[in-house]
Design a protein around this motif. Structure first.
Motif, PDB file in Angstrom:
ATOM      1  N   MET A   1       0.745  -1.368  -0.247  1.00  0.00           N
ATOM      2  CA  MET A   1      -0.298   0.046  -0.193  1.00  0.00           C
ATOM      3  C   MET A   1       1.241   1.086   0.178  1.00  0.00           C
ATOM      4  SD  MET A   1      -2.753   0.897   2.718  1.00  0.00           S
ATOM      5  CE  MET A   1      -4.448   0.496   1.955  1.00  0.00           C
ATOM      6  N   LYS A   2       0.617   1.939  -0.361  1.00  0.00           N
ATOM      7  CA  LYS A   2       1.019   3.619  -0.225  1.00  0.00           C
ATOM      8  C   LYS A   2       0.107   4.373   0.268  1.00  0.00           C
ATOM      9  CE  LYS A   2       2.485   3.538  -6.049  1.00  0.00           C
ATOM     10  NZ  LYS A   2       1.908   4.334  -7.127  1.00  0.00           N
ATOM     11  N   TYR A   3       1.771   5.362   1.032  1.00  0.00           N
ATOM     12  CA  TYR A   3       1.058   6.035   2.409  1.00  0.00           C
ATOM     13  C   TYR A   3       1.517   7.386   1.659  1.00  0.00           C
ATOM     14  CZ  TYR A   3      -0.629   3.439   5.527  1.00  0.00           C
ATOM     15  OH  TYR A   3      -0.980   2.121   6.319  1.00  0.00           O
ATOM     16  N   ALA A   4       0.798   8.147   1.938  1.00  0.00           N
ATOM     17  CA  ALA A   4       1.209   9.824   1.100  1.00  0.00           C
ATOM     18  C   ALA A   4       1.066  10.965   2.916  1.00  0.00           C
ATOM     19  CB  ALA A   4       0.450  10.844   0.212  1.00  0.00           C
ATOM     20  N   ILE A   5       2.074  11.247   2.734  1.00  0.00           N
ATOM     21  CA  ILE A   5       2.657  12.604   3.971  1.00  0.00           C
ATOM     22  C   ILE A   5       2.083  14.206   3.203  1.00  0.00           C
ATOM     23  CG2 ILE A   5       3.556  13.416   6.195  1.00  0.00           C
ATOM     24  CD1 ILE A   5       4.694  10.507   4.720  1.00  0.00           C
ATOM     25  N   ILE A   6       1.207  14.565   3.096  1.00  0.00           N
ATOM     26  CA  ILE A   6       1.035  16.609   3.328  1.00  0.00           C
ATOM     27  C   ILE A   6       1.309  17.032   3.833  1.00  0.00           C
ATOM     28  CG2 ILE A   6      -0.287  18.229   1.041  1.00  0.00           C
ATOM     29  CD1 ILE A   6      -1.967  14.657   0.904  1.00  0.00           C
ATOM     30  N   SER A  27      -3.223   6.340   0.823  1.00  0.00           N
ATOM     31  CA  SER A  27      -3.092   6.621   2.062  1.00  0.00           C
ATOM     32  C   SER A  27      -3.030   7.378   2.773  1.00  0.00           C
ATOM     33  CB  SER A  27      -2.654   5.055   2.855  1.00  0.00           C
ATOM     34  OG  SER A  27      -3.489   3.634   2.963  1.00  0.00           O
ATOM     35  N   VAL A  28      -3.522   8.725   2.901  1.00  0.00           N
ATOM     36  CA  VAL A  28      -3.621   9.842   3.673  1.00  0.00           C
ATOM     37  C   VAL A  28      -3.139  10.510   4.211  1.00  0.00           C
ATOM     38  CG1 VAL A  28      -3.446  12.883   2.365  1.00  0.00           C
ATOM     39  CG2 VAL A  28      -3.957  10.671   0.969  1.00  0.00           C
ATOM     40  N   THR A  48     -10.802   4.999   2.887  1.00  0.00           N
ATOM     41  CA  THR A  48      -9.397   5.068   2.233  1.00  0.00           C
ATOM     42  C   THR A  48      -8.678   5.358   3.900  1.00  0.00           C
ATOM     43  OG1 THR A  48      -9.507   7.617   1.825  1.00  0.00           O
ATOM     44  CG2 THR A  48      -9.146   5.630   0.068  1.00  0.00           C
ATOM     45  N   VAL A  49      -7.740   4.805   4.195  1.00  0.00           N
ATOM     46  CA  VAL A  49      -7.209   5.163   5.168  1.00  0.00           C
ATOM     47  C   VAL A  49      -6.757   6.932   5.220  1.00  0.00           C
ATOM     48  CG1 VAL A  49      -5.180   5.012   7.411  1.00  0.00           C
ATOM     49  CG2 VAL A  49      -5.932   3.391   5.631  1.00  0.00           C
ATOM     50  N   TYR A  50      -6.822   7.524   6.355  1.00  0.00           N
ATOM     51  CA  TYR A  50      -6.954   8.859   7.218  1.00  0.00           C
ATOM     52  C   TYR A  50      -6.210   8.882   8.170  1.00  0.00           C
ATOM     53  CZ  TYR A  50      -7.543  14.269   7.219  1.00  0.00           C
ATOM     54  OH  TYR A  50      -7.492  15.020   7.613  1.00  0.00           O
TER      55      TYR A  50
END
Ligand code: NAP
Length: 253
Positions: A1-6, A27-28, A48-50
């Motif tokens: 799974m890909k995770y993004a941190i913004i 996932s964000v 989605t994961v948030y």
């Protein structure tokens, strides 16, 4: 799974990036001082994961603590890839040198330059001990390469961010890691940052009328258009590490 941190996902470009990534079922992790409740709602709809982490990026101790916690949370999930968007930024202080107050000067450099350095360092460090690839995007500005009177601090912090990006990319290539790091210049967008610019005074900022004209003549890009172009580039896997991309290069392809 890909995770993004913004960082700076509460509004403007950061919120648009977060929404686009959720639509891609990525996932964000959102980081800012305030939370955008629409993101939580969208994540629920999409399943989605948030997660939101409140953090003042001007405080390096808080940055270190919060991002250690975030990196711990993400790396234990054994993600296929981590996308890090160092997007939060401030344009203030807008004034000529000789008329700058100390606190906003320091705050600008902390948020625009020091926080992205510390955050990238944490993620590249953790990635050394795993198979996880990190793709970092540092949101810069045309002001990094063009002097704008009244914006000396912003121009300098964004120029520093470009150089940090290019240097870190060289190192990662030399170390033969899978990690990438790029800078991205989003052009002029219709966000609160432009409203801040338009609310400055003529003696602090000589180009004020030009920037008011951008809004009056509908020349500001929607944040969603910019976010889509950036996310397309990042997800394509074709981003060239060390490069400073400009939105026009992506839109005119
Ligand atoms: N708008 C433009 O025309 C333009 C042009 C060139 C480059 N850029 C760059 O694009 C990026 C996004 O800008 P934008 O226009 O979307 O700006 P924006 O609408 O003003 O949003 C800025 C974001 O940064 C966060 N932020 C500000 N100070 C913070 C702090 N101390 N701690 C944590 N988060 C903080 C804000 O969240 P909270 O307030 O909730 O903390 C907000 O989410 C910035 O790096 C900017 O320099 C913008």
């Amino acid at each position: 799974m890909k995770y993004a941190i913004i960082t700076g996902a509460s509004k403007g470009l950061g919120a648009a990036i977060a929404k686009r990534l959720m639509n891609e079922e990525i996932s964000v992790i959102s980081v800012s001082r305030t939370e955008n409740k629409e993101l939580r709602k969208l994540a629920l709809e999409k399943g989605t994961v948030y997660k939101h982490f409140s953090c003042n990026l001007a405080l390096e101790k808080e940055v270190q603590e919060v991002f250690m916690e975030i990196s711990h949370f993400i790396f234990q999930k054994d993600p296929s890839e981590i996308l890090l968007f160092n997007n939060a930024g401030v344009v203030d202080p807008i004034h000529t040198v000789g008329n700058l107050d100390q606190t906003p000067v320091i705050r600008n450099v902390q948020i625009n330059l020091i926080a992205p350095i510390l955050i990238t360092n944490i993620f590249f460090n953790k990635a050394q001990h795993t198979e996880t690839k990190v793709q970092a995007v540092n949101v810069t500005s045309g002001a990094a390469v063009r002097s704008i009177e009244g914006w000396s601090v912003y121009c300098s912090s964004k120029a520093g961010l470009n150089m940090f990006t290019q240097t870190a990319a060289l190192e990662q290539a030399e170390l033969k890691t899978q990690n990438k790091i790029i800078a991205f210049s989003p052009g002029i967008m219709d966000t609160d940052m432009q409203a801040t610019i338009r609310s400055s005074s003529k003696d602090a900022f000589r180009d004020l009328d030009q920037f008011k004209g951008y809004k009056e003549n509908n020349m500001l890009l929607p944040a969603e258009t910019v976010a889509d172009a950036l996310v397309d580039l990042v997800l394509s896997g074709d981003a060239e590490s060390g490069k400073v991309y400009h939105i026009n290069d992506l839109l005119n392809k």
